[in-house]
Design a protein around this motif. Structure first.
Motif, mmCIF file in Angstrom:
data_model
loop_
_atom_site.group_PDB
_atom_site.id
_atom_site.type_symbol
_atom_site.label_atom_id
_atom_site.label_comp_id
_atom_site.label_asym_id
_atom_site.label_seq_id
_atom_site.Cartn_x
_atom_site.Cartn_y
_atom_site.Cartn_z
ATOM 1 N N ALA A 168 -89.418 -81.226 26.495
ATOM 2 C CA ALA A 168 -89.781 -80.584 25.223
ATOM 3 C C ALA A 168 -89.047 -79.255 25.085
ATOM 4 O O ALA A 168 -88.684 -78.620 26.083
ATOM 5 C CB ALA A 168 -91.282 -80.356 25.164
ATOM 6 N N ILE A 169 -88.807 -78.842 23.850
ATOM 7 C CA ILE A 169 -88.156 -77.568 23.566
ATOM 8 C C ILE A 169 -89.113 -76.696 22.771
ATOM 9 O O ILE A 169 -89.666 -77.128 21.764
ATOM 10 C CB ILE A 169 -86.849 -77.764 22.772
ATOM 11 C CG1 ILE A 169 -85.843 -78.582 23.581
ATOM 12 C CG2 ILE A 169 -86.247 -76.412 22.393
ATOM 13 C CD1 ILE A 169 -84.584 -78.912 22.808
ATOM 14 N N ASP A 170 -89.310 -75.478 23.225
ATOM 15 C CA ASP A 170 -90.167 -74.528 22.507
ATOM 16 C C ASP A 170 -89.375 -73.242 22.343
ATOM 17 O O ASP A 170 -89.084 -72.562 23.332
ATOM 18 C CB ASP A 170 -91.462 -74.287 23.280
ATOM 19 C CG ASP A 170 -92.437 -73.405 22.493
ATOM 20 O OD1 ASP A 170 -92.228 -73.241 21.277
ATOM 21 O OD2 ASP A 170 -93.391 -72.892 23.104
ATOM 22 N N ASN A 171 -89.029 -72.899 21.123
ATOM 23 C CA ASN A 171 -88.207 -71.723 20.892
ATOM 24 C C ASN A 171 -88.757 -70.887 19.741
ATOM 25 O O ASN A 171 -88.243 -70.932 18.624
ATOM 26 C CB ASN A 171 -86.753 -72.121 20.592
ATOM 27 C CG ASN A 171 -85.843 -70.905 20.522
ATOM 28 O OD1 ASN A 171 -85.919 -70.024 21.360
ATOM 29 N ND2 ASN A 171 -84.998 -70.847 19.514
ATOM 30 N N PRO A 172 -89.820 -70.119 19.994
ATOM 31 C CA PRO A 172 -90.349 -69.243 18.942
ATOM 32 C C PRO A 172 -89.324 -68.181 18.576
ATOM 33 O O PRO A 172 -88.500 -67.782 19.411
ATOM 34 C CB PRO A 172 -91.595 -68.631 19.591
ATOM 35 C CG PRO A 172 -91.350 -68.746 21.062
ATOM 36 C CD PRO A 172 -90.556 -69.985 21.264
ATOM 37 N N SER A 173 -89.376 -67.718 17.344
ATOM 38 C CA SER A 173 -88.371 -66.773 16.860
ATOM 39 C C SER A 173 -88.750 -65.320 17.123
ATOM 40 O O SER A 173 -87.901 -64.437 17.061
ATOM 41 C CB SER A 173 -88.146 -66.966 15.362
ATOM 42 O OG SER A 173 -89.324 -66.642 14.650
ATOM 43 N N ARG A 174 -90.017 -65.064 17.406
ATOM 44 C CA ARG A 174 -90.480 -63.676 17.537
ATOM 45 C C ARG A 174 -91.508 -63.553 18.643
ATOM 46 O O ARG A 174 -92.094 -64.533 19.085
ATOM 47 C CB ARG A 174 -91.105 -63.224 16.207
ATOM 48 C CG ARG A 174 -92.177 -64.190 15.691
ATOM 49 C CD ARG A 174 -92.952 -63.623 14.519
ATOM 50 N NE ARG A 174 -92.221 -63.661 13.287
ATOM 51 C CZ ARG A 174 -92.481 -64.476 12.273
ATOM 52 N NH1 ARG A 174 -93.467 -65.361 12.372
ATOM 53 N NH2 ARG A 174 -91.793 -64.433 11.160
ATOM 54 N N ASP A 175 -91.713 -62.326 19.095
ATOM 55 C CA ASP A 175 -92.790 -62.067 20.048
ATOM 56 C C ASP A 175 -93.482 -60.755 19.686
ATOM 57 O O ASP A 175 -93.039 -60.019 18.796
ATOM 58 C CB ASP A 175 -92.305 -62.077 21.509
ATOM 59 C CG ASP A 175 -91.226 -61.043 21.814
ATOM 60 O OD1 ASP A 175 -91.155 -60.017 21.104
ATOM 61 O OD2 ASP A 175 -90.452 -61.256 22.760
ATOM 62 N N TYR A 176 -94.575 -60.500 20.369
ATOM 63 C CA TYR A 176 -95.400 -59.316 20.102
ATOM 64 C C TYR A 176 -95.302 -58.364 21.281
ATOM 65 O O TYR A 176 -95.517 -58.760 22.436
ATOM 66 C CB TYR A 176 -96.855 -59.740 19.880
ATOM 67 C CG TYR A 176 -97.874 -58.632 20.007
ATOM 68 C CD1 TYR A 176 -97.841 -57.520 19.159
ATOM 69 C CD2 TYR A 176 -98.869 -58.685 20.981
ATOM 70 C CE1 TYR A 176 -98.775 -56.503 19.284
ATOM 71 C CE2 TYR A 176 -99.816 -57.679 21.103
ATOM 72 C CZ TYR A 176 -99.761 -56.588 20.257
ATOM 73 O OH TYR A 176 -100.683 -55.582 20.380
ATOM 74 N N THR A 177 -94.957 -57.112 21.011
ATOM 75 C CA THR A 177 -94.898 -56.082 22.041
ATOM 76 C C THR A 177 -96.088 -55.140 21.865
ATOM 77 O O THR A 177 -96.196 -54.453 20.841
ATOM 78 C CB THR A 177 -93.592 -55.279 21.937
ATOM 79 O OG1 THR A 177 -92.475 -56.172 22.049
ATOM 80 C CG2 THR A 177 -93.509 -54.246 23.048
#
Length: 333
Positions: free
Chosen positions: A295-304
């Motif tokens: 499976a491929i999981d590639n979210p575009s953003r993250d939370y800092t």
């Protein structure tokens, strides 16, 4: 049964009302198309145009072109227009925040204290134009503030293609400061390569690294500078995937992390973890050697989270993360 008692009988008044409702519906549909078209045209006119600013300009045009004769009707038009703009990209946090701030700023009670509807509408247009102009000037204001934190001989780490971060670096270069920049590649959309080309045009010494090399180079970095898709209520930021990783490495090496963000990106969100973010994923091709069962999981953003951020450079001033909640209250009051 008399004809006027038949369920199929329609009185002349009912027919007129029905026609009026259809006309209003068609008018609203036309207005929605117009605001979306204005939004896309604003973005097309300038590659430097921020999505939220384009939305603000489009909403101001809605007020100008409105045929409503009451504040309630005009406010409904604005809300419908804002909803249609957000539907252009439902996961764009800065677009949603910009629309919400515009509606709050233009239609708050003090904006409509006038003797006539015409006077109130004029005041709303003035407010909308002022909001748009202030938003467009935000980047220059931030550049003035942020440039002071780049010292001669500094090595700056940047991540993603942030127009406001570029404005800060451009201002520092124009001031004659000699500094170098390390740019992360920014897969999968190669935003780092775009940033590197801009820095090359500015004649700033630039090194491009893989995203996963941020920790490796951090010991020779003096400061990290990133943009933000959104600044949330607790002072944390939502930004391009990898920002959180960079902030963690910077914390370990006592490197300050500066975030450059316009106030129209201040959003009424309070994420507790990465799973609280609006879902948005980018396409990524790992090539033919990837097992078909993987499976491929590639979210575009993250939370800092805010504890990993040193300061925020905004058009409201240089803020600590703890000060963001107070500014949000002022923006939405």
């Amino acid at each position: 049964m008399r004809a006027d008692q038949s369920p199929f009988f329609m009185s002349p008044n009912a027919s007129t009302n029905s026609e009026a409702m259809v006309t209003q519906s068609l008018q609203r549909s036309s207005d929605v198309d117009a605001v979306v078209r204005e939004f896309h045209e604003a973005l097309a006119r300038s590659s430097d145009m921020a999505v939220a600013v384009a939305a603000i300009q489009a909403l101001t045009t809605v007020i100008k072109n409105s045929t409503s004769t009451t504040m309630m009707g005009l406010e409904r038009e604005l809300k419908d227009a804002a909803a249609s703009l957000q539907n252009c990209n439902p996961t764009a946090i800065s677009l949603k925040a910009g629309c919400e701030l515009f509606l709050r700023y233009t239609t708050r009670t003090s904006a409509i204290e006038a003797d006539t509807f015409a006077a109130a509408k004029k005041r709303l247009i003035e407010r909308g134009q002022h909001f748009a102009e202030t938003s467009k000037r935000a980047r220059a204001t931030i550049a003035e503030l942020g440039e002071r934190f780049i010292r001669k001989g500094s090595t700056v780490l940047v991540h993603g293609h942030s127009r406001v971060a570029i404005a800060i670096l451009r201002k520092a270069a124009a001031a004659g400061k000699q500094f170098s920049v390390i740019v992360t590649e920014g897969r999968p959309d190669e935003t780092g390569l775009t940033m590197a080309r801009v820095l090359d045009e500015m004649r700033v010494p630039t090194t491009v690294i893989l995203d996963c090399a941020a920790g490796y180079v951090m010991e020779r970095v003096d400061l990290a500078l990133v943009g933000a898709e959104a600044v949330v209520e607790n002072g944390g930021v939502i930004n391009k995937l990898g920002t959180y990783t960079i902030a963690l490495a910077a914390k370990e090496h006592n490197v300050p992390v500066y975030v450059a963000a316009e106030s129209y990106k201040f959003a009424r969100l309070f994420p507790l973890n990465q799973r609280d973010l609006p879902l948005e994923r980018k396409q990524l091709d790992f090539g033919p050697l990837l097992p078909t069962s993987a499976a491929i999981d590639n979210p575009s953003r993250d939370y800092t989270p805010p504890q990993y951020i040193t300061l925020l450079f905004t058009d409201l001033g240089v803020l600590t993360p703890a000060a963001v909640s107070d500014e949000l209250i002022q923006l939405y009051v």
